[in-house]
Write a protein that holds these residues in place. Structure first.
Motif, short mmCIF file in Angstrom:
data_model
loop_
_atom_site.label_atom_id
_atom_site.label_comp_id
_atom_site.label_asym_id
_atom_site.label_seq_id
_atom_site.Cartn_x
_atom_site.Cartn_y
_atom_site.Cartn_z
N UNK A 342 7.90 -3.47 -6.43
CA UNK A 342 6.60 -3.63 -5.59
C UNK A 342 5.70 -4.18 -6.76
N UNK A 343 5.33 -5.33 -6.51
CA UNK A 343 4.13 -6.04 -7.39
C UNK A 343 3.59 -7.05 -6.97
N UNK A 344 2.51 -7.39 -7.20
CA UNK A 344 1.54 -6.29 -8.03
C UNK A 344 0.79 -5.29 -6.70
N UNK A 345 0.69 -4.03 -7.33
CA UNK A 345 0.43 -3.08 -6.39
C UNK A 345 -0.89 -2.32 -7.00
N UNK A 346 -1.76 -1.89 -6.00
CA UNK A 346 -2.98 -1.03 -6.69
C UNK A 346 -2.51 0.33 -7.12
N UNK A 347 -3.19 0.85 -7.99
CA UNK A 347 -2.75 2.26 -8.34
C UNK A 347 -3.09 3.19 -7.52
N UNK A 348 -4.09 2.99 -6.35
CA UNK A 348 -4.33 4.17 -5.50
C UNK A 348 -3.32 4.21 -4.18
N UNK A 349 -2.38 3.25 -4.24
CA UNK A 349 -1.66 3.09 -3.06
C UNK A 349 -0.60 4.29 -2.97
N UNK A 350 -0.17 4.54 -1.91
CA UNK A 350 0.72 5.94 -1.63
C UNK A 350 2.16 5.63 -2.59
N UNK A 351 2.45 4.43 -2.68
CA UNK A 351 3.83 4.41 -3.59
C UNK A 351 3.49 4.48 -5.19
N UNK A 352 2.16 4.74 -5.48
CA UNK A 352 1.87 4.70 -6.83
C UNK A 352 1.36 6.25 -7.14
N UNK A 353 1.17 7.02 -5.91
CA UNK A 353 0.50 8.35 -6.11
C UNK A 353 1.78 9.25 -5.82
N UNK A 354 2.54 9.06 -5.01
CA UNK A 354 3.42 10.01 -4.67
C UNK A 354 4.85 9.80 -5.44
N UNK A 355 5.43 11.04 -5.52
CA UNK A 355 6.77 10.79 -6.16
C UNK A 355 7.92 10.52 -5.33
N UNK A 356 8.37 9.20 -5.48
CA UNK A 356 9.25 8.66 -4.42
C UNK A 356 10.76 9.19 -4.58
#
Ligand code: NAD
Length: 453
Positions: A342-356
């Motif tokens: 996933x790129x580019x993506x903001x650091x606050x997005x769910x995919x950047x916050x949760x352990x996938x």
């Protein structure tokens, strides 16, 4: 109750396991408590010899254990051989400990003061499904070395290798009641470790959600607890790094074990000035990552552990997800999922916050060192991470500033049995491995003997 263990590779039934109920768990804990004093009384050199023999037995069974893990967990054969080898190494490392596990003599007036490192008694170890062999050994090897009895609950999905390891340890001479592997449900057998008064410590590795319950449950008895929980680690690439090497190694740092790794570098932070160039290097590396039959020597990634896990991972790749590119995965039976970027993506997005906990990498651009540190620290987790730079000063500055337990510079090393491992923030509590692990399986006792002035 019987439970079917299913292969994630082809969905066939690998084995049917009898799971323990509450009464059987209680009986096992009582037997461990009864056996523990004699184990603690075994001369240190003999306890060391037994652990060394167990290491040798596991070494001799390396291929058997590895093949079993390929079937049960879908790990690649090369990884599974390393994992069985890690159990051997951890056992032989802590086989050196019983003869060196001593207290201190502290100068005091009027007498002699000595500290002793006493075993805790029975230790309960709860293991997740992602690395069934190594994680079991990081608990049971130092716990046994320190003179404790161990009851160990493997994950429901992956009990087979731990059960075989226990058999091998028993054949090597470790008494059966001293080391017991108890397959069963987390809510029954695992929770009984928390509530039973004769279990004096719980070592839990698993999700942060369950870890919080374990910690709260242990508080009832002020029970000792070690928690190794989730992660959302950052791989930080600065513009001055060896970009070719950083890009070539990035897929392995997140897609190894199909991303089901608490240390997975699932956020890739790239300095904006080299972002486009880095992505052009990353794309071929991701697309050539070999996903396929885990028994094949050339495979770098197998399937996810279960259909449920695959559904959960897929929930992060909806129609809105900024998928830049994907690798490939087999079709048909088995719980396959392709490496996805996933790129580019903001650091606050769910995919950047949760352990996938799957093969999904989020690439986040940053403008300078301060921003890179801020983004790296902007999750509830703090387990692992990597820093790529040729600037030694920056490497140290950033390593000190990132709130995480295990960092590596210009590499992706996380778990090394010689060194301590564990997390900051909601990634855990306490440390495993390294030279000090036995302290976490001992109580410190102080004895003063009056000699007179
Ligand atoms: P999980 O929390 O669902 O289960 C872990 C273990 O706890 C299993 O054996 C399960 O049966 C048991 N369990 C579940 N509920 C319980 C309860 N109420 N009482 C007692 N035991 C209970 O985790 P999982 O899905 O098996 O593993 C994946 C998680 O583990 C991820 O979050 C991953 O990051 C984490 N993990 C952490 C580390 C680390 O060292 N920090 C290492 C590997 C995995």
């Amino acid at each position: 109750m019987s439970h079917q263990v299913v292969s994630p590779v082809d969905e066939s039934v690998v084995a049917t396991i009898e799971e323990l109920d509450l009464a059987a768990a209680d009986a096992a804990i009582e037997a461990a408590a009864a056996a523990q004093p004699a184990w603690a009384a075994v001369a240190p050199a003999d306890r060391a010899r037994l652990l060394r023999r167990a290491a040798e037995a596991i070494d001799a069974a390396n291929e058997e254990l590895a093949r079993l893990e390929v079937r049960n967990a879908g790990h690649t054969i090369t990884n599974a051989r390393w994992e069985a080898g890690n159990v051997r190494d951890v056992l032989s490392y802590y086989a050196g400990a019983p003869e060196r596990h001593f207290g201190r003599q502290i100068p005091v007036p009027g007498g002699v003061d000595i500290t002793f490192l006493e075993p805790l008694g029975v230790v309960g170890i709860i293991v997740p499904w992602n690395f069934p062999m190594p994680i079991a050994s990081w608990g049971f090897a130092p716990a046994l070395a320190a003179g404790n009895a161990v009851v160990l609950k493997p994950a429901e999905l992956t009990p087979l290798t731990a059960m075989r390891i226990a058999e091998l340890c028993h054949e090597a001479g470790i008494p059966k009641d001293v080391f017991q592997v108890l397959p069963g449900k987390g809510s029954v057998v695992g929770w009984r470790f928390v509530t039973h008064e004769k279990v004096r410590k719980v070592c839990f590795t698993g999700s942060t959600e369950v870890g919080k319950k374990i910690m709260a449950g242990c508080a009832e008895q002020v029970k000792r607890v070690t928690l190794e929980l989730g992660g959302k680690s950052a791989n930080v690439v600065f513009a001055d790094a060896d970009l070719e090497e950083a890009a070539a190694s990035a897929p392995g740092s997140v897609f190894d074990n199909a991303g089901q790794d608490c240390c997975a570098r699932s956020r890739l932070l790239v300095e904006a000035s080299v972002y486009e160039r880095f992505l052009s290097l990353l794309e071929p590396a991701v697309k050539s990552f070999k996903v396929g039959d885990p028994a094949a020597e050339s495979s770098q990634m197998g399937p996810l552990i279960s259909d449920e896990q695959r559904r959960q991972v897929a929930s992060y790749i909806g129609p809105e997800a900024p998928v830049a590119f994907q690798g490939s995965a087999p079709e048909g039976k088995g719980f396959w999922f392709p490496p996805t970027v996933l790129a580019p993506i903001g650091p606050g997005e769910r995919a950047c916050q949760e352990e996938i906990f799957g093969p999904v990498l989020s690439v986040i651009p940053f403008s300078d060192e301060a921003e890179a540190i801020a983004i790296a620290n902007d999750t509830p987790y703090g387990l692992s991470g990597s820093i790529w730079t040729r600037d030694l000063g920056r490497a140290f500055r950033v390593a000190r500033a990132i709130e995480t337990g295990t960092l590596s510079v210009n590499s992706h090393s996380s778990v090394r049995y010689w060194t301590p491992f564990g997390g900051f923030k909601q990634s855990g509590l306490g440390r495993e491995l390294g030279p000090d692990a036995l302290e976490h399986f001992s109580e410190l006792k102080n004895v003063f003997i009056r000699t007179g002035e």
